[in-house]
Design a protein around this motif. Structure first.
Motif, PDB file in Angstrom:
ATOM      1  N   THR A   1       0.819  -1.218   0.000  1.00 39.59           N
ATOM      2  CA  THR A   1       0.000   0.000   0.000  1.00 39.59           C
ATOM      3  C   THR A   1       0.856   1.273   0.000  1.00 39.59           C
ATOM      4  O   THR A   1       0.338   2.365   0.247  1.00 39.59           O
TER       5      THR A   1
ATOM      6  N   SER B   1      -7.880   0.232  -1.801  1.00 36.58           N
ATOM      7  CA  SER B   1      -8.704   1.425  -1.561  1.00 36.58           C
ATOM      8  C   SER B   1     -10.182   1.083  -1.403  1.00 36.58           C
ATOM      9  O   SER B   1     -10.953   1.875  -0.862  1.00 36.58           O
ATOM     10  N   GLY B   2     -10.565  -0.095  -1.887  1.00 41.32           N
ATOM     11  CA  GLY B   2     -11.969  -0.488  -1.801  1.00 41.32           C
ATOM     12  C   GLY B   2     -12.259  -1.474  -0.685  1.00 41.32           C
ATOM     13  O   GLY B   2     -13.366  -2.016  -0.610  1.00 41.32           O
ATOM     14  N   THR B   3     -11.263  -1.736   0.159  1.00 40.58           N
ATOM     15  CA  THR B   3     -11.476  -2.704   1.241  1.00 40.58           C
ATOM     16  C   THR B   3     -11.860  -2.000   2.536  1.00 40.58           C
ATOM     17  O   THR B   3     -11.484  -0.857   2.778  1.00 40.58           O
ATOM     18  N   ASP B   4     -12.615  -2.724   3.352  1.00 40.36           N
ATOM     19  CA  ASP B   4     -12.997  -2.223   4.672  1.00 40.36           C
ATOM     20  C   ASP B   4     -13.001  -3.425   5.617  1.00 40.36           C
ATOM     21  O   ASP B   4     -14.045  -4.053   5.860  1.00 40.36           O
ATOM     22  N   PRO B   5     -11.840  -3.805   6.154  1.00 41.37           N
ATOM     23  CA  PRO B   5     -11.744  -5.003   6.997  1.00 41.37           C
ATOM     24  C   PRO B   5     -12.692  -4.990   8.183  1.00 41.37           C
ATOM     25  O   PRO B   5     -13.286  -6.017   8.520  1.00 41.37           O
ATOM     26  N   ALA B   6     -12.851  -3.831   8.826  1.00 41.98           N
ATOM     27  CA  ALA B   6     -13.740  -3.762   9.980  1.00 41.98           C
ATOM     28  C   ALA B   6     -15.178  -4.078   9.584  1.00 41.98           C
ATOM     29  O   ALA B   6     -15.902  -4.785  10.303  1.00 41.98           O
ATOM     30  N   ALA B   7     -15.594  -3.584   8.431  1.00 36.72           N
ATOM     31  CA  ALA B   7     -16.961  -3.867   7.955  1.00 36.72           C
ATOM     32  C   ALA B   7     -17.118  -5.342   7.617  1.00 36.72           C
ATOM     33  O   ALA B   7     -18.177  -5.941   7.858  1.00 36.72           O
ATOM     34  N   ASP B   8     -16.063  -5.934   7.046  1.00 37.85           N
ATOM     35  CA  ASP B   8     -16.114  -7.372   6.731  1.00 37.85           C
ATOM     36  C   ASP B   8     -16.278  -8.194   8.006  1.00 37.85           C
ATOM     37  O   ASP B   8     -17.089  -9.128   8.062  1.00 37.85           O
TER      38      ASP B   8
END
Length: 367
Positions: free
Chosen positions: A26, A48-55
């Motif tokens: 990154t 840029s399109g990932t959101d680990p917390a949301a996953d």
């Protein structure tokens, strides 16, 4: 950020560790030495399109969790995949994936299977579950679904490995089945919540099925079936590759038969599967034809019986000559056969008794 089974990223992960690799991909640290600009640009775009917390939150809402190497629940046999090992697995269901995978068998096969294939898969699933084995498959139409349903019907353990996120049941027609598996067993995915399946992801999913289990059984598969990929990957990993034969005229069994001509072992039921993948003492019952009355005769008595002509009677001397024994011995054996209902005596001549008459004789308890 990466597709399942990416061995280049797997090598970087092994060499750098997850935190350092994330920073390197990154732009927060120097990139891996052999990383191309194109690869780095692609990783940055996907990051840029990932959101680990949301996953993690999405999985938690389904009662799921993320399991990665080093966790107590991680199945160590997946490490046999080397750099193609999953980065981690998303898991729905209460049981421990590691514990269930220790005694597991994959049952896979054709999506457009025949009634025969569906019956065999369901029976295998139920019988393996009854023997305490976890049935692993891909929740697809055909053989996969039948194997899962068989295990569920037997109240056993089953694991569905998806090529999508654990919140995206695929195929959609199996949404109810996958929910049942999540409630009674485990649903596993390499991709994060929200991910959709692609053709390539199905093939890569198969390596997880192969590595997770002790062996893979293929029930019906055409020449280009992905199930054959699973079985061959299992064999390369040191697992058992097994196949259930079908009609030689069926294209659905052509791939299985090709597999059986090479590296796979022929199996016909759960007992034979358990004998291969199980421990000492897991032996399949001996296979033999039905026992008939003649099988119980000792060799000399059997020869005397065979010496009698079906067309007409013989005296004791002729029987002895044909049986290769003395006359006294032949007559003694003929009297044994008379008591058992195999022969009848007419004066000095002995004749064979028709099997139907012998059954009546047995029911009456002898002469």
């Amino acid at each position: 950020m990466v597709e399942p089974g990416d061995e280049t990223v797997g090598r970087w992960l092994r060499e750098l560790g997850p935190v350092a690799l994330l920073r390197a991909l990154t732009g927060q640290a120097a990139p891996p030495p052999d990383a191309t600009p194109q690869r780095l640009a692609g990783c940055a775009l996907r990051a840029s399109g990932t959101d680990p917390a949301a996953d993690l939150a999405a999985a938690a809402r389904l009662g799921g969790r993320f399991v990665c190497p080093g966790d107590l629940e991680w199945p160590g046999q997946l490490d046999d995949l080397g750099d193609a090992r999953p980065v981690g697995l998303w898991v729905r269901g209460r049981p421990s994936l590691r514990t269930w995978a220790l005694r597991s068998v994959a049952v896979v096969g054709a999506r457009a299977c025949s009634d025969y294939g569906a019956h065999v898969a369901a029976t295998l699933g139920a019988e393996l579950a009854e023997r305490g084995w976890t049935v692993v498959s891909g929740a697809a139409h055909g053989v996969d679904g039948a194997a899962h349903r068989g295990a569920l019907a037997a109240g056993g353990a089953t694991v569905a490995v998806l090529a999508s996120g654990v919140d995206r049941p695929y195929p959609r027609a199996h949404a109810g089945l996958i929910e049942r598996i999540a409630g009674q067993g485990l649903v596993v995915a390499e991709l994060p919540p929200g991910a959709h399946p692609t053709r390539g992801r199905f093939i890569l999913r198969n390596r997880v099925i192969a590595a997770l289990t002790r062996g893979t059984v293929v029930v019906e598969a055409a020449y280009r079936s992905g199930s054959l990929v699973t079985a061959r990957r299992a064999q390369r990993l040191g697992r058992f590759a097994m196949g259930v034969p079908g009609p030689v005229t069926s294209g659905l069994s052509a791939g299985v038969h090709e597999l059986l001509r090479g590296e796979a072992v022929l199996v016909t039921d759960a007992a034979e599967v358990a004998e291969l993948v199980g421990g000492i003492g897991d032996l399949a019952p001996e296979r033999r034809g039905p026992l008939v009355d003649r099988d119980l005769l000792d060799p000399v008595t059997a020869r005397v019986l065979e010496a009698l002509s079906a067309q007409g009677g013989r005296d004791g001397r002729a029987v002895a000559r044909e049986a290769g024994t003395s006359t006294d011995e032949a007559v003694a054996r003929l009297h044994e056969l008379l008591a058992l209902g195999f022969v009848a005596r007419r004066g000095d001549h002995w004749t064979l008794v028709h099997p139907a008459c012998r059954e009546g004789h047995a029911r009456r308890g002898g002469p």
